[in-house]
Design an enzyme around this catalytic site. Structure first.
Site, short mmCIF file in Angstrom:
data_model
loop_
_atom_site.label_atom_id
_atom_site.label_comp_id
_atom_site.label_asym_id
_atom_site.label_seq_id
_atom_site.Cartn_x
_atom_site.Cartn_y
_atom_site.Cartn_z
N THR A 13 0.83 -1.21 0.00
CA THR A 13 0.00 0.00 0.00
C THR A 13 0.86 1.27 0.00
O THR A 13 0.69 2.15 -0.84
CB THR A 13 -0.91 -0.01 1.26
OG1 THR A 13 -1.59 -1.25 1.27
CG2 THR A 13 -1.89 1.12 1.25
N ALA A 33 13.74 19.49 -4.39
CA ALA A 33 14.93 18.72 -3.97
C ALA A 33 16.20 19.18 -4.68
O ALA A 33 17.30 18.96 -4.19
CB ALA A 33 14.69 17.23 -4.25
N GLU A 190 -5.66 -5.05 11.27
CA GLU A 190 -5.05 -6.23 10.66
C GLU A 190 -5.85 -7.46 11.08
O GLU A 190 -6.60 -7.42 12.05
CB GLU A 190 -3.62 -6.42 11.19
CG GLU A 190 -2.77 -5.19 11.15
CD GLU A 190 -2.28 -4.86 9.76
OE1 GLU A 190 -2.16 -5.78 8.95
OE2 GLU A 190 -2.05 -3.68 9.49
N LYS A 205 5.51 4.01 18.49
CA LYS A 205 5.56 5.40 18.02
C LYS A 205 5.91 6.34 19.17
O LYS A 205 6.69 7.29 19.00
CB LYS A 205 4.21 5.77 17.40
CG LYS A 205 3.91 4.95 16.14
CD LYS A 205 2.45 5.08 15.73
CE LYS A 205 2.12 4.24 14.51
NZ LYS A 205 0.69 4.09 14.28
N GLY A 302 -2.56 5.00 5.64
CA GLY A 302 -3.10 5.14 4.29
C GLY A 302 -1.99 5.35 3.28
O GLY A 302 -0.90 5.82 3.62
N1 HSE Z 1 -1.81 0.36 12.29
C1 HSE Z 1 -1.57 1.76 12.44
C2 HSE Z 1 -2.81 2.45 12.99
C3 HSE Z 1 -1.25 2.47 11.15
O1 HSE Z 1 -3.86 1.83 13.15
O2 HSE Z 1 -2.71 3.63 13.27
C4 HSE Z 1 0.17 2.43 10.76
O3 HSE Z 1 1.03 2.93 11.72
#
Ligand code: HSE
Length: 440
Positions: A13, A33, A190, A205, A302
């Site tokens: 994706t 750039a 997922e 993150k 996305g």
């Molecule tokens: N699986 C992550 C989310 C997206 O649901 O935010 C990619 O980091």
């Protein structure tokens, strides 16, 4: 000038989104750039599979190693995800003197220290804007835009899947399990949704954000991680009645000589902007001492939103190809030899407010027993709400909001409350943060 030659590992994706954005905006990107960015190779497991992007001019290969070893490729874009083989491939690309752009939060959060050290040694860049909050340029913002500040804390909705599920539970009064199925049907979650709903993805993150905010090494293993799978629709509803929204928040905060690093469901006052971030969107609130509170909002996943971050990294890499490696923006915002040795605070030592839901027998003195336990632990009550009993049950739900208290004290109080004969079952406990602009 010759184009810069790129190889993409993984034409899924985000890979296809990157191909599309680079092709559609080719001319403007080259003007920014200073050189054209040309994808010469991309890997895919199934070369014949139809794809939503035009791959003319790109050599498709099944063996990823062809790309990391290709002497023509100057920048490798890693979009495979997961720990291995991504780690080995990125290290091999670095070893071959290639710069790396990656969207892989798990890889950076867990193996980032090793990867950055290898990159430092070779004088190559590893850029990872797409690893956190998809299209929101939050890494660049903290690392460069807010560089004058002492960052005090940050709090983010950084998992879109969980935010979608919590939003749907609230809007439809639905149970977690039913909304999860819907999220899977829509392709948000997922097939194995564990990382998303158990807070692991958000903790990856958050680990990255905390490292660049405070100049500390990446320490994913010390993060406190609690997901949303045990959240009941009752809690979503009662929180709403009390003026709060329930969100899965990642919070990183500097305290006296330590850092809080925690992901958990959190009640937030509904008047806060971040409480109104719904669906699969992401938002990060960053409090700097000079700038005050700032908030960044956008798509956290996305094809094209994530490609937006990947391409921005590619442009950054291209712009600084000829720069002396010691004069580039450091991977973790602070110079590698100037990282701080701040410990991560164990969750038992974190101070926060709490929402408690208990089920009490409907008879005199029960609430007095509960409030006595809280008073014994020096826990001050902010609000208390007794609900009507559910049909056919002999208990009434009681909701208590506490003021700030040390986590170990609330745990002790909960254990004693659960031991009272008049309280049935477990006490549901959810942390609550006011996120006041003057919170330090
Ligand atoms: N699986 C992550 C989310 C997206 O649901 O935010 C990619 O980091």
């Amino acid at each position: 000038m010759q184009p810069v030659k790129i190889g993409i590992l993984g034409l899924g994706t985000v890979g296809c989104g990157t191909v599309t954005v680079l092709s559609r905006n080719r001319e403007e990107i080259a003007r920014r750039a200073g050189r054209e960015i040309k994808i010469i190779q991309a890997s895919a497991r199934d070369l014949k599979k139809p794809r939503p992007c035009a791959t003319d001019g790109i050599q498709l290969v099944a063996d990823v190693r062809e790309i990391v070893r290709n002497p023509e490729v100057e920048v490798v874009v890693e979009l495979i995800g997961g720990y291995e083989p991504a780690r080995a491939l990125v290290l091999e690309a670095i070893e071959h003197g290639k710069h790396v752009v990656t969207a892989n939060k798990a890889l950076i959060a867990v193996h980032g220290n090793e990867i950055f050290a290898a990159a430092q040694k070779k004088g190559v860049m590893v850029a990872f804007e797409a690893a956190v909050a998809g299209g929101i340029p939050i890494i660049k913002t903290i690392r460069e835009g807010l560089t004058a500040n002492r960052i005090e804390w940050l709090a983010g909705i950084i998992n879109g899947t969980s935010n979608f599920i919590l939003s749907e539970m609230r809007d439809k009064g639905a149970d977690f399990a039913d909304v999860l199925k819907e999220a899977q049907r829509l392709g948000y979650a997922e097939t194995d949704p564990t990382f998303d709903v158990e807070g692991v993805d958000a903790a990856h993150k958050l680990t990255i954000l905390a490292a660049i905010a405070f100049g500390i090494p990446l320490q994913f293993d010390k993060a406190y991680v609690e997901g949303i799978s045990r959240i009941s629709r009752l809690d979503v509803r009662y929180a709403e009645e009390l003026g709060y929204r329930l969100k899965l928040l990642g919070i990183a905060r500097r305290t006296d000589g330590a850092v809080e690093l925690r992901v958990h469901p959190t009640l937030i006052p509904e008047r806060r902007l971040i409480a109104n971030v719904d669906g699969a969107m992401n938002a990060v609130l960053v409090k700097g001492d000079a700038v005050g509170p700032t908030m960044f909002y956008g798509a956290g996943a996305g094809a094209e939103p994530t490609a937006s971050a990947v391409v921005a990294d590619l442009v950054d890499v291209v712009r600084t190809l000829t720069t002396d490696p010691n004069n580039r923006v450091p991977h973790l915002a602070f110079q590698p030899d100037a990282l701080a040795d701040l410990p991560i605070l164990p969750i038992e030592d974190v101070d926060t407010s709490y929402y408690l839901r208990l089920h009490a027998l409907d008879r005199p003195g029960v609430l007095a027993d509960v409030t006595r336990v809280l008073a014994d632990q020096n826990i001050s009550i902010e609000a208390i709400l007794q609900k009507e009993p559910h049909a056919g049950e002999d208990t009434v739900p009681v909701i208590i909001l506490t003021q700030r208290v040390r986590e170990k004290n609330i745990n002790a109080a909960i254990a004693r409350i659960e031991g009272l004969g008049s309280i049935k079952g477990k006490v549901a406990r959810i942390r609550l943060e006011h996120l006041n602009p003057d919170w330090k």
